[in-house]
Design an enzyme around this catalytic site. Structure first.
Site, short mmCIF file in Angstrom:
data_model
loop_
_atom_site.label_atom_id
_atom_site.label_comp_id
_atom_site.label_asym_id
_atom_site.label_seq_id
_atom_site.Cartn_x
_atom_site.Cartn_y
_atom_site.Cartn_z
N GLY A 56 35.59 40.96 42.66
CA GLY A 56 36.72 41.78 42.48
C GLY A 56 36.61 43.24 42.50
O GLY A 56 37.37 43.77 43.01
N GLU A 111 35.13 47.16 36.64
CA GLU A 111 35.83 45.72 36.82
C GLU A 111 37.22 46.07 37.74
O GLU A 111 37.75 47.07 37.57
CB GLU A 111 36.14 45.01 35.47
CG GLU A 111 36.87 43.99 35.18
CD GLU A 111 36.16 42.80 36.08
OE1 GLU A 111 35.83 42.94 37.01
OE2 GLU A 111 35.94 41.89 35.26
N ASP A 115 41.75 41.94 31.45
CA ASP A 115 43.04 40.74 31.35
C ASP A 115 42.75 40.38 29.87
O ASP A 115 43.06 41.03 28.94
CB ASP A 115 42.79 39.47 32.33
CG ASP A 115 44.03 38.75 32.31
OD1 ASP A 115 45.16 39.14 32.09
OD2 ASP A 115 43.75 37.43 32.73
P1 IMP Z 1 39.35 38.36 31.60
O1 IMP Z 1 37.93 37.83 31.40
O2 IMP Z 1 40.50 37.57 31.25
O3 IMP Z 1 39.72 39.82 31.17
O4 IMP Z 1 39.25 38.36 33.32
C1 IMP Z 1 39.19 39.25 33.91
C2 IMP Z 1 38.98 38.80 35.13
O5 IMP Z 1 39.95 37.77 35.73
C3 IMP Z 1 39.25 39.74 36.38
O6 IMP Z 1 37.90 40.30 36.86
C4 IMP Z 1 39.66 38.67 37.51
O7 IMP Z 1 38.76 38.27 38.29
C5 IMP Z 1 40.51 37.73 37.10
N1 IMP Z 1 41.85 37.91 36.92
C6 IMP Z 1 42.67 38.14 35.93
N2 IMP Z 1 43.78 38.58 36.15
C7 IMP Z 1 43.99 38.70 37.56
C8 IMP Z 1 45.20 38.80 38.36
O8 IMP Z 1 46.06 39.09 38.37
N3 IMP Z 1 44.63 38.64 39.93
C9 IMP Z 1 43.38 38.30 40.28
N4 IMP Z 1 42.35 38.15 39.24
C10 IMP Z 1 42.88 38.27 38.06
#
Ligand code: IMP
Length: 191
Positions: A56, A111, A115
């Site tokens: 990403g 990153e 999220d």
């Molecule tokens: P976290 O571990 O929940 O912070 O996830 C982060 C990862 O989730 C990001 O690097 C993305 O790959 C994926 N992600 C979270 N939200 C989205 C979104 O709205 N679109 C696409 N990928 C997302």
């Protein structure tokens, strides 16, 4: 001749033009330049390692790197992804580690989206074990409402509400990474 392909657009994978634009490519270019200038000031006279989280962050890293005027090298890590699910299982697994040592180096983890924070929290812990001189985090998007672990990025291009987005490196089931704007993926297309 086959008339359809597994990779052809379907009702489940709507065409990007039908999705609402959240952040334009012009806004992305402007913020990336601003963050690059900020990083160049913060690390003036130093050498830094940019570590992108595949896949990403690849596009954000490539734009950011061109806006950073201090000496820098790239590396990449990969972690297990959501696949087709839009919510994290909570378990993060390293699929690809860094290629070069970072001990004593100034590191910026890059990153696409912060999220829940589980991914960056895991990666930050892992990188700190390598004893870098410093470790900061840059993210293109931040969804602060979704956080499950207390982690903040040092450089944030855009804070966004709790919406699932695609484009500028970000995918849904591996699609849409090459879309130039960041667009809101419609809820009704989720399966
Ligand atoms: P976290 O571990 O929940 O912070 O996830 C982060 C990862 O989730 C990001 O690097 C993305 O790959 C994926 N992600 C979270 N939200 C989205 C979104 O709205 N679109 C696409 N990928 C997302």
């Amino acid at each position: 001749m086959p008339t359809s392909s597994a990779h052809a657009p379907t009702a489940f994978f709507p065409s990007p033009e039908t999705m609402e634009v959240l952040i334009t490519k012009e806004q992305l270019a402007k913020r990336t330049r601003e963050i690059g200038a900020q990083i160049s000031t913060d690390y003036e006279g130093q050498s830094i390692v940019l570590i992108g989280v595949l896949k990403g962050a690849a596009i954000f890293l490539s734009d950011l790197a061109r806006a950073i005027k201090v000496d820098n090298t790239f590396d990449f890590v990969a972690v297990s992804s959501y696949g087709r699910a839009r919510v994290s299982s909570g378990a993060v697994k390293l699929i690809k580690d860094i290629d070069n040592p970072i001990e004593g180096r100034h590191v910026i983890l890059i990153e696409d989206i912060l999220d829940t924070g589980l991914t960056l929290n895991y990666l930050r812990g892992l990188m700190l074990q390598h004893k870098p001189a410093s470790l900061k985090i840059a993210t293109c998007l931040d969804k602060p409402d979704r956080r499950l672990v207390p982690i903040e990025a040092d450089y944030v291009a855009f804070k966004i509400p709790n919406q699932f987005v695609v484009g500028y490196g970000m995918d849904y089931a591996e699609r849409y990474r090459g879309v130039e704007d960041i667009r809101i993926f419609p809820d009704e297309a989720v399966h």
